[in-house]
Design an enzyme around this catalytic site. Structure first.
Site, PDB file in Angstrom:
ATOM      1  N   LYS A 141      -3.421   2.297  -2.290  1.00 29.61           N
ATOM      2  CA  LYS A 141      -3.033   3.345  -1.351  1.00 29.61           C
ATOM      3  C   LYS A 141      -4.039   3.423  -0.198  1.00 29.61           C
ATOM      4  CE  LYS A 141      -1.296   7.125   0.301  1.00 29.61           C
ATOM      5  NZ  LYS A 141      -0.181   6.901   1.241  1.00 29.61           N
ATOM      6  N   GLY A 170       1.867  11.287   4.910  1.00 28.71           N
ATOM      7  CA  GLY A 170       0.725  11.664   5.761  1.00 28.71           C
ATOM      8  C   GLY A 170      -0.589  11.107   5.253  1.00 28.71           C
ATOM      9  N   ASN A 214      -4.746  -0.860   8.248  1.00 27.20           N
ATOM     10  CA  ASN A 214      -3.516  -0.217   8.726  1.00 27.20           C
ATOM     11  C   ASN A 214      -3.805   0.327  10.125  1.00 27.20           C
ATOM     12  OD1 ASN A 214      -1.288   1.353   9.191  1.00 27.20           O
ATOM     13  ND2 ASN A 214      -1.589   2.735   7.458  1.00 27.20           N
ATOM     14  N   ASN A 223       4.959  -2.475   8.556  1.00 27.27           N
ATOM     15  CA  ASN A 223       4.825  -1.118   8.058  1.00 27.27           C
ATOM     16  C   ASN A 223       6.190  -0.443   8.280  1.00 27.27           C
ATOM     17  OD1 ASN A 223       3.705   1.430   7.289  1.00 27.27           O
ATOM     18  ND2 ASN A 223       1.708   0.683   7.995  1.00 27.27           N
ATOM     19  N   THR A 224       6.302   0.841   8.033  1.00 28.07           N
ATOM     20  CA  THR A 224       7.613   1.509   8.134  1.00 28.07           C
ATOM     21  C   THR A 224       8.062   1.689   9.591  1.00 28.07           C
ATOM     22  OG1 THR A 224       6.455   3.620   8.031  1.00 28.07           O
ATOM     23  CG2 THR A 224       7.369   2.775   5.972  1.00 28.07           C
ATOM     24  N   ASN A 266      -6.685  -0.987   1.427  1.00 28.63           N
ATOM     25  CA  ASN A 266      -5.989  -0.680   2.681  1.00 28.63           C
ATOM     26  C   ASN A 266      -6.708   0.505   3.327  1.00 28.63           C
ATOM     27  OD1 ASN A 266      -3.896   1.141   4.119  1.00 28.63           O
ATOM     28  ND2 ASN A 266      -2.782  -0.784   3.966  1.00 28.63           N
ATOM     29  N   THR A 271       8.863  -0.176  -1.691  1.00 23.95           N
ATOM     30  CA  THR A 271       9.831   0.809  -2.187  1.00 23.95           C
ATOM     31  C   THR A 271      10.439   0.408  -3.538  1.00 23.95           C
ATOM     32  OG1 THR A 271      10.261   1.503   0.080  1.00 23.95           O
ATOM     33  CG2 THR A 271      11.975   2.016  -1.523  1.00 23.95           C
ATOM     34  N   SER A 307       0.821  -1.218   0.000  1.00 22.35           N
ATOM     35  CA  SER A 307       0.000   0.000   0.000  1.00 22.35           C
ATOM     36  C   SER A 307       0.854   1.267   0.000  1.00 22.35           C
ATOM     37  CB  SER A 307      -0.890  -0.012   1.240  1.00 22.35           C
ATOM     38  OG  SER A 307      -1.669   1.150   1.273  1.00 22.35           O
ATOM     39  N   CYS A 322      -1.849   4.222  12.578  1.00 23.48           N
ATOM     40  CA  CYS A 322      -2.114   5.656  12.735  1.00 23.48           C
ATOM     41  C   CYS A 322      -2.677   5.965  14.116  1.00 23.48           C
ATOM     42  CB  CYS A 322      -3.042   6.131  11.637  1.00 23.48           C
ATOM     43  SG  CYS A 322      -4.328   4.978  11.334  1.00 23.48           S
TER      44      CYS A 322
END
Ligand SMILES: Cc1cc2nc3c(=O)[nH]c(=O)nc-3n(C[C@H](O)[C@H](O)[C@H](O)COP(=O)(O)O)c2cc1C
Length: 315
Positions: A56, A83, A138, A203-204, A110, A277, A32, A141
């Protein structure tokens, strides 16, 4: 006869994997936020060949995201603080989903929200949309009502979101985990108990970099999410921890640039993988990765990818 049928199988290995009640033709998906809504990459990638397209991240209402600069290259990776800019779930269904429906590929939406209710409303909306095959949640957040703690950082909050959405949709539910926790297996177990069909990770990782001449952070947001090859060993370690803890399928994500990287995750026990990436480096990465996995199976005479998944030998 047997030898002949074996030969046929060895020449065309079965790459299909199952996530919940969804059968994917192969284990290669896009991650995503790195593949737009699919349409942007369609000129470079035959979407029909992918196991799934994960779009996304979507919110209930459109979001503009963070101010620039939002991206910074780092050694073997990148920091982003986009963001969660997106067009909102309803516009996605009306304007982007019709294009994706033309392909014989699973579409995974997502989603992210700031309250459990927001997540639930999105799940309800997506449940009724033709052409959505699964939801990826996700939970990285901040939860506004509970003081800005990420849902994914506390097992009880992660479970609350999962349980809420589970009640609103029969679609396969994949919960995407954040690595910014002490014990990712604990979070995975909590969402499994709350009804998740699968978990995806990672996730990151939260990171930061500074412009020493200006003495300012490179990103307007100060911190950002680190992705790319730099995070792969961490991601693989976390996948290893989670596959040993849960019974549901695990989807591996993090710095997968080549087929060999993807194979590390599959051998470690990931049922499927996502490519993130790498799509920015070469839009066709995802297909090269798929071809490379197939070539590996042929070379090792493995007829079914299930034989490879989790075959790691640690003795
Ligand atoms: C620019 C960018 C945008 C992203 N947006 C999202 C997003 O909207 N939702 C989400 O769950 N993950 C998002 N991610 C995280 C990726 O899906 C993935 O989990 C992470 O980048 C690690 O994989 P990679 O190293 O292969 O990129 C984003 C990552 C990047 C680099």
């Amino acid at each position: 006869m047997i030898a002949k049928s074996e030969e046929i199988n060895v020449n065309s290995p079965n790459l299909a994997v199952t996530i919940g009640n969804m059968i994917l033709k192969n284990p290669v998906m896009t991650a995503s936020g790195t593949f737009g809504y699919g349409e942007e990459y369609a000129p470079f990638v035959d979407l029909n060949r992918l196991g799934a397209v994960v779009v996304k991240g979507l919110s209930l209402e459109p979001r503009a995201g963070n101010p620039p600069p939002r991206i910074m290259e780092t050694p073997s990776g990148m920091l982003n603080a986009v963001g969660l800019q997106n067009i909102g779930v309803r516009t996605f269904i009306n304007e982007k989903l019709p294009f994706l429906r033309k392909f014989n590929t699973a579409v995974i939406a997502n989603i992210f929200g700031e309250t459990v209710d927001e997540y639930r409303r999105m799940a309800e909306i997506l449940d009724g949309a033709e052409g959505i095959h699964a939801i990826e949640v996700n939970i990285s957040c901040p939860n506004v009502k509970k003081g800005g703690i990420a849902f994914g950082a506390r097992p009880e909050l992660a479970a609350e979101v999962t349980r809420g959405i589970r009640g609103d949709t029969g679609l396969p539910l994949i919960v995407k985990l954040t690595p910014n926790v002490t014990d990712i297996a604990e979070i995975a177990l909590a969402v499994e108990a709350a009804g998740a069909d699968a978990v995806s990770l990672i996730n990151t990782l939260t990171g930061m970099s500074v412009d020493i001449e200006k003495r300012r952070p490179h990103l307007a947001n100060v911190t950002g999410g680190l992705s790319g090859p730099a995070i792969r060993p961490v991601a693989l370690r976390m996948v290893w921890q989670v596959v040993r803890a849960v019974k549901i399928p695990v989807i591996g994500i993090g710095g997968i640039m080549t087929a060999s990287d993807a194979l590390e995750f599959l051998i470690t026990g990931a049922t499927a993988i996502q490519v993130g990436t790498a799509n920015f480096v070469n839009p066709a990465s995802v297909l090269k990765i798929l071809d490379g996995i197939k070539e590996y199976l042929l070379r090792h005479r493995i007829v079914n990818i299930a034989e490879l998944i989790g075959s790691l030998n640690t003795q």
